[in-house]
Each structure stands twice: as C-alpha cells, then as structure tokens.
Design a protein around this motif. Structure first.
Motif, PDB file in Angstrom:
ATOM      1  N   LEU A  62      67.542  51.114  38.796  1.00  0.00           N
ATOM      2  CA  LEU A  62      66.357  51.015  39.415  1.00  0.00           C
ATOM      3  C   LEU A  62      65.986  51.796  40.423  1.00  0.00           C
ATOM      4  N   ASN A  63      65.161  52.802  40.538  1.00  0.00           N
ATOM      5  CA  ASN A  63      64.787  53.422  41.796  1.00  0.00           C
ATOM      6  C   ASN A  63      63.925  52.796  42.423  1.00  0.00           C
ATOM      7  N   GLY A  64      63.616  53.330  43.584  1.00  0.00           N
ATOM      8  CA  GLY A  64      62.848  52.496  44.736  1.00  0.00           C
ATOM      9  C   GLY A  64      61.535  52.332  44.129  1.00  0.00           C
ATOM     10  N   ILE A  65      60.953  53.004  43.202  1.00  0.00           N
ATOM     11  CA  ILE A  65      59.278  53.153  42.622  1.00  0.00           C
ATOM     12  C   ILE A  65      59.399  51.978  41.728  1.00  0.00           C
ATOM     13  N   GLU A  66      60.406  51.608  40.894  1.00  0.00           N
ATOM     14  CA  GLU A  66      60.422  50.589  40.079  1.00  0.00           C
ATOM     15  C   GLU A  66      60.551  49.387  40.749  1.00  0.00           C
ATOM     16  N   VAL A  67      61.262  49.309  41.685  1.00  0.00           N
ATOM     17  CA  VAL A  67      61.600  48.168  42.732  1.00  0.00           C
ATOM     18  C   VAL A  67      60.325  47.606  43.232  1.00  0.00           C
ATOM     19  N   ALA A  68      59.608  48.591  43.679  1.00  0.00           N
ATOM     20  CA  ALA A  68      58.266  48.499  44.537  1.00  0.00           C
ATOM     21  C   ALA A  68      57.145  47.726  43.419  1.00  0.00           C
ATOM     22  N   ARG A  69      57.063  48.375  42.398  1.00  0.00           N
ATOM     23  CA  ARG A  69      56.381  47.755  41.437  1.00  0.00           C
ATOM     24  C   ARG A  69      56.466  46.252  41.315  1.00  0.00           C
ATOM     25  N   GLU A  70      57.713  45.811  41.462  1.00  0.00           N
ATOM     26  CA  GLU A  70      57.839  44.225  41.093  1.00  0.00           C
ATOM     27  C   GLU A  70      57.657  43.550  42.371  1.00  0.00           C
ATOM     28  N   ILE A  71      58.102  44.214  43.600  1.00  0.00           N
ATOM     29  CA  ILE A  71      58.009  43.585  44.827  1.00  0.00           C
ATOM     30  C   ILE A  71      56.425  43.558  45.273  1.00  0.00           C
ATOM     31  N   LYS A  72      55.478  44.625  44.774  1.00  0.00           N
ATOM     32  CA  LYS A  72      54.118  44.635  44.884  1.00  0.00           C
ATOM     33  C   LYS A  72      53.453  43.414  44.376  1.00  0.00           C
ATOM     34  N   LYS A  73      54.113  42.546  43.422  1.00  0.00           N
ATOM     35  CA  LYS A  73      53.550  41.209  42.987  1.00  0.00           C
ATOM     36  C   LYS A  73      53.419  40.112  43.963  1.00  0.00           C
ATOM     37  N   LEU A  74      54.144  40.429  45.055  1.00  0.00           N
ATOM     38  CA  LEU A  74      54.495  39.385  46.016  1.00  0.00           C
ATOM     39  C   LEU A  74      53.391  39.586  47.164  1.00  0.00           C
ATOM     40  N   ASP A  75      52.541  40.797  47.008  1.00  0.00           N
ATOM     41  CA  ASP A  75      51.662  41.291  48.267  1.00  0.00           C
ATOM     42  C   ASP A  75      52.316  41.425  49.572  1.00  0.00           C
ATOM     43  N   ILE A  76      53.552  42.064  49.412  1.00  0.00           N
ATOM     44  CA  ILE A  76      54.223  42.652  50.419  1.00  0.00           C
ATOM     45  C   ILE A  76      54.152  44.050  50.793  1.00  0.00           C
ATOM     46  N   PRO A  77      53.830  44.566  51.800  1.00  0.00           N
ATOM     47  CA  PRO A  77      53.625  45.981  52.355  1.00  0.00           C
ATOM     48  C   PRO A  77      54.936  46.783  52.208  1.00  0.00           C
ATOM     49  N   ILE A  78      54.938  47.805  51.632  1.00  0.00           N
ATOM     50  CA  ILE A  78      56.104  48.584  51.354  1.00  0.00           C
ATOM     51  C   ILE A  78      56.056  49.980  52.096  1.00  0.00           C
ATOM     52  N   ILE A  79      56.873  50.427  52.852  1.00  0.00           N
ATOM     53  CA  ILE A  79      57.113  51.856  53.519  1.00  0.00           C
ATOM     54  C   ILE A  79      57.994  52.675  52.736  1.00  0.00           C
ATOM     55  N   PHE A  80      57.966  53.636  52.111  1.00  0.00           N
ATOM     56  CA  PHE A  80      58.948  54.459  51.475  1.00  0.00           C
ATOM     57  C   PHE A  80      59.610  55.469  52.233  1.00  0.00           C
ATOM     58  N   LEU A  81      61.036  55.411  52.290  1.00  0.00           N
ATOM     59  CA  LEU A  81      61.716  56.413  52.891  1.00  0.00           C
ATOM     60  C   LEU A  81      62.007  57.611  52.030  1.00  0.00           C
TER      61      LEU A  81
END
Length: 283
Positions: A62-81
């Motif tokens: 999994l890359n960061g984008i795919e991981v972010a899609r899953e974590i987004k379900k938790l309503d947690i903000p993400i900052i990409f590096l």
C-alpha cells in the motif's frame, strides 16, 4: 501539546526518527512510527491519533494514498510528506482530502506551522459539523412546520410561483407529504389549483421574498381541510422561510363560540320580545 497525538508513517527509519524527535521537541506525543501502510492503518484504529504525517511513497503493498483513503474513514486529518519528483502522486493524493503537503526537504518551522494549521482546521470543521448536527436536530424537531423557498417571478418581476428547498418533519406531517415528494417542487405542482383556492398565498410570500418585510397571516387550505397561521420572513432577496402552525382547532373553537354568542343573542332577543308583548297585553 502533550495531549495531541501524531502518528508518523515514514519508511525511511532515519528520517522517521528525526521527525519523531522534532515533534516531541514541539510538545507533541508520537505513540507510534509506522513504516508500512498496513501497520499504519492498524495503529490508526488502535491509537486514534489527532493527526497523521504520511509519506506518499511507502514500502509494501500500500502507498500513502491508499492508506489515507482508509484512515480518512476515522475523520483524522492527514498531512502528506512528498518529494518534488512525485508530482503525479500529489495530484492523486488530492482526492483523499489531505489537510496539507510538506515538500521534502522541509524545515522544522514549516512542519510545526503545517501541523498547527491542520489541527486548527480539523477542529474548526468538527465544531462546525457538531453545530450543524445540533441545528438540524432542532430544525427537524420543531413542533411547527418549517419550509424554505425560492420565489419565482415573471418578466415583470411579479411573483408567480415558489420552489420548496427545505422542510422539516413537522411540515411533512402538516401537509401529509414526504420530503422526497416536496423538495425541488413548485407550489403549483404540489397543489395545482392553489392559484384558484388561495390566490393571495404566492402574492404574500413574494412580497416578503422581494422586500424583506416579514408578514403573518392566517389561511384556510381546502386541499388539507385545515386552517394555518403562516409566519413568513426573508434574510436573502428572492428567498423566504415559512413557519406553519395548524390553528384548525382554535378556529373551530372560535367559530363555535361565535355561534353560541349568536344563539344567546337570538334567545335573549326572543325573550325580550315576548316580555314586551306580554306587557302590551296587560296594558
């Protein structure tokens, strides 16, 4: 800031350690550093961090984008590096709704302010959602019917119709129609003969929508066999809100009282006439 937890997702162990130390120097808590996407998702559900710092390119399936899609379900903000060479990936990452990007190499100050801005934006959005949820709950649980409309005018700017944009549950109960059958419809679609039975309704509402002057009036709707007290007001030209109160029982009571008064007067007048006739006979 020790109560703010940040999950770091970075597959370069040296860089990950540097990020962790920098965050802790700012007073943030770093409960875990993940190097793979699967680990990041598992820890996000376990730790429920306040923010995730996510490298777009990760080792593993999994890359960061795919991981972010899953974590987004938790309503947690993400900052990409991300690195400069990953422009194509950044465009894909935009669809996950991140709260920011940090281009490598970035400074500690850029990291600090990027995190503060993301957390501030996330908290503001959560407060807004909570406020909207409270408003919607109050709106739907109002005892009186509420509806919001857009007025429709002809070429001479004369009101000829209006469209339902929003209603509450009480309004559904009042007119015995479902929301899905009302929203987006014109009053002349819902009540085809409204201009014949209640021609002043569109006129009254149009005046409010176009002038901003509130109005309160009572009206009988033959279609529903009901009397309503209607309060209309406008906060934006061309739009207006209505509050409907079913006053049928009150009007029936008033009519009954008037009828009783008429009967009383009739009886009283008859008694007086009989009394006067009796006096005349005696005389």
């Amino acid at each position: 800031m020790g109560d703010i937890k940040i999950l770091v997702v970075e597959d370069d162990s040296i860089e990950a350690l540097d990020i962790k130390k920098t965050l802790e120097s700012f007073g943030y808590s770093v409960p875990h550093v993940a190097s793979k996407g699967e680990d990041a998702i598992r820890k996000a559900y376990e730790v429920m961090p306040d923010l995730v710092l996510m490298d777009i390119v990760l080792k593993g399936d999994l890359n960061g984008i795919e991981v972010a899609r899953e974590i987004k379900k938790l309503d947690i903000p993400i900052i990409f590096l991300t690195a400069h060479s990953e422009e194509g990936m950044v465009k894909k990452a935009m669809f996950t709704g991140p709260y920011g990007y940090l281009i490598k190499p970035y400074s500690a100050i850029e990291l600090k302010y990027g995190i503060e801005l993301a957390i501030y934006k996330s908290n503001a959005e959560k407060e807004l959602k909570a406020s909207e949820s409270k408003y919607n709950s109050l709106f739907d649980n109002l005892l009186n019917g509420f509806a919001y409309h857009q007025i429709i005018v002809d070429d001479e700017n004369f009101p000829v119709d209006f469209v339902f944009l929003r209603i509450n549950k009480a309004f559904e109960r009042l007119i015995k129609l479902k929301r899905k059958d009302i929203i987006g419809k014109r009053i002349t679609e819902l009540i085809p003969d409204i201009k014949d039975t209640n021609p002043e309704l569109i006129e009254f509402c149009g005046q409010v929508a176009l002038t901003g002057e509130s109005n309160v009036f009572e009206m009988y709707f033959e279609q529903f066999k009901k009397f309503y007290s209607i309060t209309t007001y406008s906060e934006e030209k061309g739009y207006f809100a209505t509050i409907f109160e079913d006053i049928s029982q009150r009007r029936i009571a008033e009519e009954s009282l008037k009828e009783s008064e008429r009967r009383y007067r009739t009886i009283l007048e008859n008694v007086q006439d009989a009394y006067l006739r009796g006096i005349r006979k005696v005389v």
